[in-house]
Write a protein that holds these residues in place. Structure first.
Motif: not given
Length: 317
Positions: A23-32, A40-46, A308-317
């Motif tokens: 399980t990847d928790v991806v945190a995209r932050h704008p700089g250092s 601040p970050a955009v965080i997704r679980t994929v 993923a084939r046939g659907r857009a949502g891929r995050n844990i709910r």
């Protein structure tokens, strides 16, 4: 402990991937990062894991049936199975009731190169062991791919030895990738090369190739590795890939120009597309071109998987 998923008999030659499901928790932050306070970050679980990612990108490329053997905790087994099936993979997941699914926190620098740093808890993934293996997993299989992460745990390392022996007995070619320069340094280059003796394709990154040989020049490193392993394909990110065999670099494949959003999984995308193309009959150089195209598509997305084939949502709910 139990299993999820099935492995059927392939009509053609299937690709069997054995490796980590994470399980990847991806945190995209704008700089250092700002130590001691908020960044601040955009965080997704994929869904992620090098082995699982390779399988998904191979299935995304198409042309062969793709199967995956991995180990997950009961906490996320059903979700990972659904996500793998949605990508076209036939999973066989061993469910561990004692240890949770492995988790990786991916810190992605939002600057131009989108470089990433990993915090890794391998969890159940490296508890995959010889008791989870059956030679019947090779029925209908034309190629076996072993994620290098398996070599970094005692149990999973033993599984690699068992799987290599079983594949050799059936004449099935085997590929592998070192997976992590950090873990590779701790295991040791000599030990790694000894453990993967018998594989016909090695797919290291530039850093991993140099680490395995002690050479600073990537072409020199590739040539040295190809004296031990029949085909060496070095993944170089924005610089494409180079291929070596019999002690000589014989092809260089340019990267596809792209603006990166998240480089997580780019190497796995290359490997999956490369192996699927190889199984479909492509020559190694053409397969590497497909690998570079898949790597380019991967870095334009957040996370390490194809759509993923046939659907857009891929995050844990």
């Amino acid at each position: 402990m139990g299993h999820r998923g099935v492995t059927g008999t392939a009509r053609g030659g299937a690709l069997l991937v054995v490796g980590d499901v994470i399980t990847d928790v991806v945190a995209r932050h704008p700089g250092s990062l700002a130590p001691g306070t908020d960044t601040p970050a955009v965080i997704r679980t994929v869904p992620g894991g090098a082995g699982a990612n390779v399988a998904c990108w191979a299935a995304h490329r198409g042309g062969c049936e793709v199967r995956l053997l991995g180990r997950v905790g009961s906490d996320a087994a059903a979700w990972h199975e659904r996500e793998l099936i949605a990508c076209g993979v036939r999973p066989r997941l061993v469910v561990d009731d004692e240890v949770p699914t492995g988790t990786v926190v991916c810190l992605v620098d939002g600057q131009a190169e989108a470089e990433r740093t990993f915090l890794t808890d391998s969890g159940a993934s490296l508890r995959l062991g010889p008791e989870d293996w059956s030679d019947m997993l090779l029925d209908g299989v034309a190629r076996l791919h072993l994620s290098g992460y398996l070599l970094f745990g005692d149990s999973s390392r033993t599984l690699v030895t068992v799987a290599l022996k079983a594949a050799a007995a059936r004449g099935i070619p085997v590929s592998t990738d070192p997976a992590s320069a950090g873990f590779l340094a701790r295991l040791g280059p000599d030990r790694f090369l000894s453990l993967v003796e018998g594989v016909d394709v090695l797919l290291p990154s530039r850093d991993e190739a140099c680490l395995l040989t002690g050479r600073s020049d990537v072409a020199d490193a590739a040539e040295r590795l190809s004296r031990r392993i029949p085909l060496v394909v070095v993944k170089q990110g924005a610089e494409g890939a180079l291929l070596a065999r019999a002690g000589e670099v014989w092809a260089r494949v340019p990267a596809v120009p792209v603006t990166p959003q998240d480089t997580t999984g780019a190497g796995d995308a290359f490997t999956g597309a490369f192996l699927a193309a190889l199984l479909a009959g492509a020559l190694p150089e053409k397969a590497a071109e497909e690998g570079c195209r898949a790597g380019a598509r991967a870095v334009e997305r957040t996370g390490a998987r194809p759509p993923a084939r046939g659907r857009a949502g891929r995050n844990i709910r």
